[in-house]
Write a protein that holds these residues in place. Structure first.
Motif, mmCIF file in Angstrom:
data_model
loop_
_atom_site.group_PDB
_atom_site.id
_atom_site.type_symbol
_atom_site.label_atom_id
_atom_site.label_comp_id
_atom_site.label_asym_id
_atom_site.label_seq_id
_atom_site.Cartn_x
_atom_site.Cartn_y
_atom_site.Cartn_z
ATOM 1 N N SER A 112 0.817 -1.212 0.000
ATOM 2 C CA SER A 112 0.000 0.000 0.000
ATOM 3 C C SER A 112 0.848 1.258 0.000
ATOM 4 O O SER A 112 0.408 2.317 -0.451
ATOM 5 N N LEU A 113 2.062 1.138 0.538
ATOM 6 C CA LEU A 113 2.989 2.270 0.565
ATOM 7 C C LEU A 113 4.406 1.733 0.519
ATOM 8 O O LEU A 113 4.739 0.788 1.242
ATOM 9 N N THR A 115 8.098 3.844 0.154
ATOM 10 C CA THR A 115 8.834 5.067 -0.163
ATOM 11 C C THR A 115 10.035 4.779 -1.048
ATOM 12 O O THR A 115 10.624 5.701 -1.606
ATOM 13 N N VAL A 140 -3.665 4.491 4.251
ATOM 14 C CA VAL A 140 -2.584 4.881 3.334
ATOM 15 C C VAL A 140 -2.227 6.355 3.522
ATOM 16 O O VAL A 140 -1.040 6.718 3.554
ATOM 17 N N ASP A 141 -3.231 7.204 3.669
ATOM 18 C CA ASP A 141 -2.977 8.634 3.857
ATOM 19 C C ASP A 141 -2.174 8.879 5.137
ATOM 20 O O ASP A 141 -1.215 9.665 5.151
ATOM 21 N N THR A 144 1.412 7.601 4.734
ATOM 22 C CA THR A 144 2.200 8.477 3.864
ATOM 23 C C THR A 144 2.704 9.697 4.627
ATOM 24 O O THR A 144 3.875 10.094 4.508
ATOM 25 N N LYS A 145 1.839 10.302 5.419
ATOM 26 C CA LYS A 145 2.240 11.467 6.216
ATOM 27 C C LYS A 145 3.301 11.079 7.246
ATOM 28 O O LYS A 145 4.305 11.775 7.420
ATOM 29 N N ALA A 147 5.345 8.573 7.128
ATOM 30 C CA ALA A 147 6.591 8.194 6.471
ATOM 31 C C ALA A 147 7.483 9.395 6.216
ATOM 32 O O ALA A 147 8.702 9.324 6.374
ATOM 33 N N GLY A 148 6.866 10.507 5.843
ATOM 34 C CA GLY A 148 7.659 11.713 5.604
ATOM 35 C C GLY A 148 8.392 12.162 6.861
ATOM 36 O O GLY A 148 9.555 12.583 6.798
ATOM 37 N N GLU A 160 4.421 -0.405 3.845
ATOM 38 C CA GLU A 160 3.184 -0.815 4.508
ATOM 39 C C GLU A 160 2.435 -1.780 3.597
ATOM 40 O O GLU A 160 2.276 -1.515 2.395
#
Length: 238
Positions: A112-113, A115, A140-141, A144-145, A147-148, A160
């Motif tokens: 799903s994610l 990087t 996922v949203d 993603t946040k 992960a940054g 993920e």
């Protein structure tokens, strides 16, 4: 992309035998299409009040929890390769296994994610949890946040996975590990760090970062399981 995830209780004294077996089996995985195999030895596998990695595989005092994953191009490639492997005489162990296969948990996950990027991983943090089926995009949203922020603090790569083939086991399985209910999907992911000091410094900084506190987890937090692991085998660096 697609990966298989494994959590395995290995007798601590059997680490060399487990590593030898992993090297042998990973070569067969590669023959049938696997892109990468990684195995990590439990180092900071914390005890939880309700759930944790040790409880997930009913690990005994003389056992260490091992985390492993195998990358595939997609689910179809995984299923085809695994079917061929199961018919292989070379997959039969020469003697007793260095772990209790009945308590090993495994499953297949859609990525799903990822990087991507990264490098030679020196330490891994992993999480297993459950997410309501209808909240995949929210998961996922959130990932993603987060992960940054992890990458800001030195993480190399964040992956993920969303459970796509998570079978029920007779003794243990991923669903029981996090007490997933009907209507929930098991997620499995990890954070790759260059080494443990970078991880410790990065995690410490993240705990003080107000942006992390502004992002409540998208999964069932009280039943999620976490652990820190040291890589002991990686075909990318073999």
């Amino acid at each position: 992309m697609y990966f298989q995830g494994f959590v395995i209780p290995v007798k601590t004294g059997n680490k060399p035998a487990y590593l030898d077996g992993t090297k042998r089996v990973s070569a067969i995985f590669a023959e049938y299409g696997a892109l990468r195999t990684v195995a990590c030895w439990g180092e900071d596998v914390m005890d939880g009040k309700v759930t944790d990695f040790k409880k997930a595989v009913q690990a005994k005092d003389d056992e260490t929890v091992v985390l492993s994953w195998v990358w595939w191009r997609d689910k179809a490639a995984c299923e085809a390769g695994t079917a061929k492997m199961m018919a292989e005489d070379r997959m039969k162990p020469d003697g007793a296994l260095p772990f209790d296969g009945k308590r090993m948990i495994y499953g297949g996950f859609e990525v799903s994610l990822d990087t991507k990027g990264g490098g030679r991983l020196g330490y891994v943090d992993s999480v297993v949890a459950s997410v309501p089926n209808g909240n995949r995009q929210g998961f996922v949203d959130h990932a993603t946040k987060a992960a940054g922020l992890f990458q800001e603090k030195g993480a190399l790569r964040i992956v993920e996975g969303w459970g796509a083939d998570v079978p029920d086991g007779k003794v243990t399985d991923f669903k029981r590990a996090v007490q997933a209910k009907d209507g929930e999907t098991v997620i499995f992911g990890w954070i790759e760090w260059p080494d443990k000091p970078t991880r410790d410094s990065g995690m410490g900084a993240l705990m003080q970062d107000p942006r992390m506190r502004e992002m409540p987890p998208a999964w069932n937090g009280p039943l999620a399981i976490f652990g820190g692991f040291t890589p002991i085998f990686d075909t990318a660096n073999a």
